[in-house]
Design an enzyme around this catalytic site. Structure first.
Site, PDB file in Angstrom:
ATOM      1  N   HIS A  11       3.854  34.410  58.998  1.00 28.07           N
ATOM      2  CA  HIS A  11       2.921  33.355  59.426  1.00 28.07           C
ATOM      3  C   HIS A  11       3.097  32.155  58.515  1.00 28.07           C
ATOM      4  O   HIS A  11       4.017  32.103  57.717  1.00 28.07           O
ATOM      5  CB  HIS A  11       1.468  33.854  59.454  1.00 28.07           C
ATOM      6  CG  HIS A  11       0.959  34.295  58.122  1.00 28.07           C
ATOM      7  ND1 HIS A  11      -0.371  34.389  57.840  1.00 28.07           N
ATOM      8  CD2 HIS A  11       1.606  34.648  57.005  1.00 28.07           C
ATOM      9  CE1 HIS A  11      -0.516  34.806  56.590  1.00 28.07           C
ATOM     10  NE2 HIS A  11       0.663  34.965  56.073  1.00 28.07           N
ATOM     11  N   HIS A 128      10.309  32.823  47.640  1.00 30.07           N
ATOM     12  CA  HIS A 128       9.050  32.601  46.899  1.00 30.07           C
ATOM     13  C   HIS A 128       9.358  32.283  45.432  1.00 30.07           C
ATOM     14  O   HIS A 128       8.778  31.365  44.845  1.00 30.07           O
ATOM     15  CB  HIS A 128       8.192  33.864  46.927  1.00 30.07           C
ATOM     16  CG  HIS A 128       7.258  33.972  48.101  1.00 30.07           C
ATOM     17  ND1 HIS A 128       6.384  32.988  48.482  1.00 30.07           N
ATOM     18  CD2 HIS A 128       7.023  35.018  48.960  1.00 30.07           C
ATOM     19  CE1 HIS A 128       5.663  33.395  49.522  1.00 30.07           C
ATOM     20  NE2 HIS A 128       6.030  34.627  49.840  1.00 30.07           N
ATOM     21  N   ARG A 423     -19.761  30.223  50.377  1.00 28.76           N
ATOM     22  CA  ARG A 423     -18.495  29.587  50.019  1.00 28.76           C
ATOM     23  C   ARG A 423     -18.736  28.383  49.123  1.00 28.76           C
ATOM     24  O   ARG A 423     -19.499  27.492  49.481  1.00 28.76           O
ATOM     25  CB  ARG A 423     -17.784  29.142  51.295  1.00 28.76           C
ATOM     26  CG  ARG A 423     -17.533  30.278  52.281  1.00 28.76           C
ATOM     27  CD  ARG A 423     -16.202  30.892  52.063  1.00 28.76           C
ATOM     28  NE  ARG A 423     -15.180  29.880  52.130  1.00 28.76           N
ATOM     29  CZ  ARG A 423     -14.721  29.346  53.261  1.00 28.76           C
ATOM     30  NH1 ARG A 423     -15.181  29.762  54.416  1.00 28.76           N
ATOM     31  NH2 ARG A 423     -13.789  28.435  53.232  1.00 28.76           N
TER      32      ARG A 423
END
Ligand SMILES: [Fe+2]
Length: 555
Positions: A11, A128, A423
């Site tokens: 993704h 990465h 949050r």
């Protein structure tokens, strides 16, 4: 050498372009397609390529697909093994591998003129690693990658010397800290591979009372790797269905998962330091977006400096794959100067958008000074400036801003964004004033660490102080973000606070705003008082000018 990098397989599809060792552009497909994370990480979506972001990267450099010397694809199907052999329950994984095998042909279809033989596979974790080790401002460095999964592993520990990676350890699947955290995310009723940051935020409300039990199943092995054994989640806390109320029990589970993840990461970092003896650590992989864990590594770990790729999730492998191929050709891009690698518009283009939309607007002498006045008057501001950010954090290009001195502004912003009330929102602070207020890793230009807020300041900026007395500060440097620094300087002159509230410019469930149309749609549909788009200031009808505003010439 002209190298395009693409991430497509799981993704966060994204594209990045490097020309003669310089990073020219990098962008996530979600900012174009307006679908958060681009797609769900299921095998049958692996064929979907970052077509629009790749085309934009080329266009921005004036290149055609046939001009590319190489295309990096950040997943190597030759390194894969059947899912069953790896202990994964994923009956369609072979489909992902098959699509990856055909990626050169698919890319040639998506980018007409591209020679499929220009496509090179770069192993997922090496991409990465390159996004961290070759982009960090360190030169030679230790590197740690931790995510859900790559081809057949979930982690890499190594070191870069002279631009070349030496792999020192790699943890094969099914053991995966990223998948462990994803399982917890799903068990707590959130969307896995997307909402892990909610678990991290929830963790600070709980106590880690399940940590001892979990640590018998999730632990470092002392040899650079770790184990994550199957967990009977329901025996700890009953599964929460999406939308059900959050309870103390859920917070305790989140806290326990966070604690155990941090403990394992700390062991991995200590092992790596024992191998390299280095002072610097570069990190990437989705787990490196866990800023609470990162701060603990900084506080308790053996490395003096930690740099984390701002696009630490899979989007960053587009950049890392391209960096790896450039480095292999002897063209090292050098440190990444900043994360403002996405789309930008000229003042003339922005003005044309405002005229098309028929919004009345002003052009103040200084947009930074004008917005400081609006924020001091407690207006909520949408701030759209310069090129958009590469990575999931709003860093002052596509931000929602508010006054930090009013605690209720947290609720106002969460209402704009349709978010859960637990949050937090984050502060941005003038770099030169940060050390007095925020204790922890500084400077912090990418919001990848949390800081302890000095007790003397907690009551002065309550909107940005989390329940545990921390904040995820972004430091703003006048050399890279002059207008933002000017706004903060003017805000300090008006309020005594060198801090404003910063959260990403988007509404619930949508990707961050990227282009002027997104900005105008967001402004038109959410209770935002003022839009600062380039040098222009747009007011919501009925929202009067702030007293003492520098806003001047109208249109
Ligand atoms: Fe990854």
């Amino acid at each position: 050498m002209r190298v395009l990098g693409v991430n497509a397989v799981f993704h966060d599809p994204a594209a990045a372009l490097i020309v003669d060792g310089q990073i020219v552009a990098a962008a996530e497909e979600e900012r174009f397609s307006r679908r958060k994370h681009g797609k769900r990480p299921v095998p049958f979506s692996a064929w979907e390529l970052p077509e629009q972001s790749a085309a934009w990267c080329l266009e921005t450099a004036g290149l055609r697909p046939e001009d590319l010397d190489a295309v990096a694809y950040s997943y190597d199907p030759a390194d894969c093994r059947p899912a069953g052999e790896m202990g994964l329950d994923d009956p369609w994984d072979w489909l992902r591998i098959r699509y990856a095998q055909e990626a050169p042909q698919f890319l040639a279809e998506a980018l007409p003129g591209l020679d499929p033989s220009a496509v090179r596979y770069v192993r997922h974790h090496e991409a990465h690693a390159a996004s961290a080790g070759l982009a960090a401002p360190f030169g030679d460095t230790s590197v740690l990658v931790c995510d859900g999964r790559g081809e057949a592993a979930s982690h890499l520990a190594g070191r870069y010397a002279g631009g070349r990676l030496e792999v020192l350890a790699s943890q094969p699947l099914p053991h995966s800290l990223g998948l462990f955290y994803e399982q917890a995310t799903a068990h707590l009723g959130f969307l896995h591979s997307s909402d892990e940051y909610k678990v991290m935020a929830l963790a600070s409300y709980g106590t880690p009372r399940f940590a001892r039990e979990l640590s018998r199943l999730v632990y470092a092995d002392g040899a650079g790797g770790f184990r994550t054994e199957p967990i009977g989640w329901d025996s700890l806390v009953k599964r929460r269905q999406p939308g059900e109320p959050l309870t103390a029990e859920h917070a305790d589970l989140a806290s326990s998962v966070q604690r155990v993840t941090e403990d394992v990461l700390l062991d991995l970092v200590r092992w790596l330091h024992g191998q390299t003896g280095g002072r610097e650590l570069a990190m990437a992989g989705g787990v490196a977006l866990n800023c609470v864990a990162n701060s603990r590594l900084h506080r308790e770990g053996p490395f003096d400096r930690i740099w984390i790729q701002p696009a630490a999730g899979d989007a960053g492998t587009a950049l890392g794959g391209a960096l790896q191929l450039a480095a292999a050709a002897g063209e090292i891009a050098g440190p990444m100067p900043d994360a403002y690698l996405g789309r930008g518009w000229t003042d003339q283009e922005l003005e044309a958008w405002l005229q098309t939309a028929a919004w009345p607007y002003e052009r103040p002498a200084s947009i930074g000074a004008a917005i400081a006045a609006e924020l001091a008057a407690d207006r909520i501001v949408a701030w759209f400036q310069g090129r958009s950010e590469f990575g999931p954090r709003a860093l002052g290009s596509r931000s929602l801003l508010a006054h930090p001195g009013r605690k209720e502004n947290l609720d106002r912003l969460n209402a704009v964004k349709g978010r859960e009330e637990f949050r937090p929102v984050a502060p941005m602070v003038l770099a030169e004033a940060a050390a007095e207020i925020f204790h922890g890793p500084l400077p912090s230009p990418y919001m990848l660490f949390v800081h302890s807020v000095d007790p003397a300041w907690r009551d002065r900026i309550p909107a940005v102080v989390h329940v545990d007395g921390t904040a995820r500060a972004q430091t703003v440097d006048g050399t890279t973000q002059p207008e933002l620094a000017r706004m903060l300087t003017e805000f300090r002159a008006r309020t005594g606070l060198p801090v404003v509230v910063n959260t990403s410019l988007n509404t619930a469930g949508r990707p961050m705003v990227d282009d002027p149309r997104d900005a105008l749609e967001c402004f038109g549909s959410a209770p935002v008082d003022v839009l600062a788009i380039g040098p222009f200031l747009v007011r919501r009808p009925g929202s009067p000018a702030a007293g003492g505003s520098a806003a001047g010439a109208g249109s």
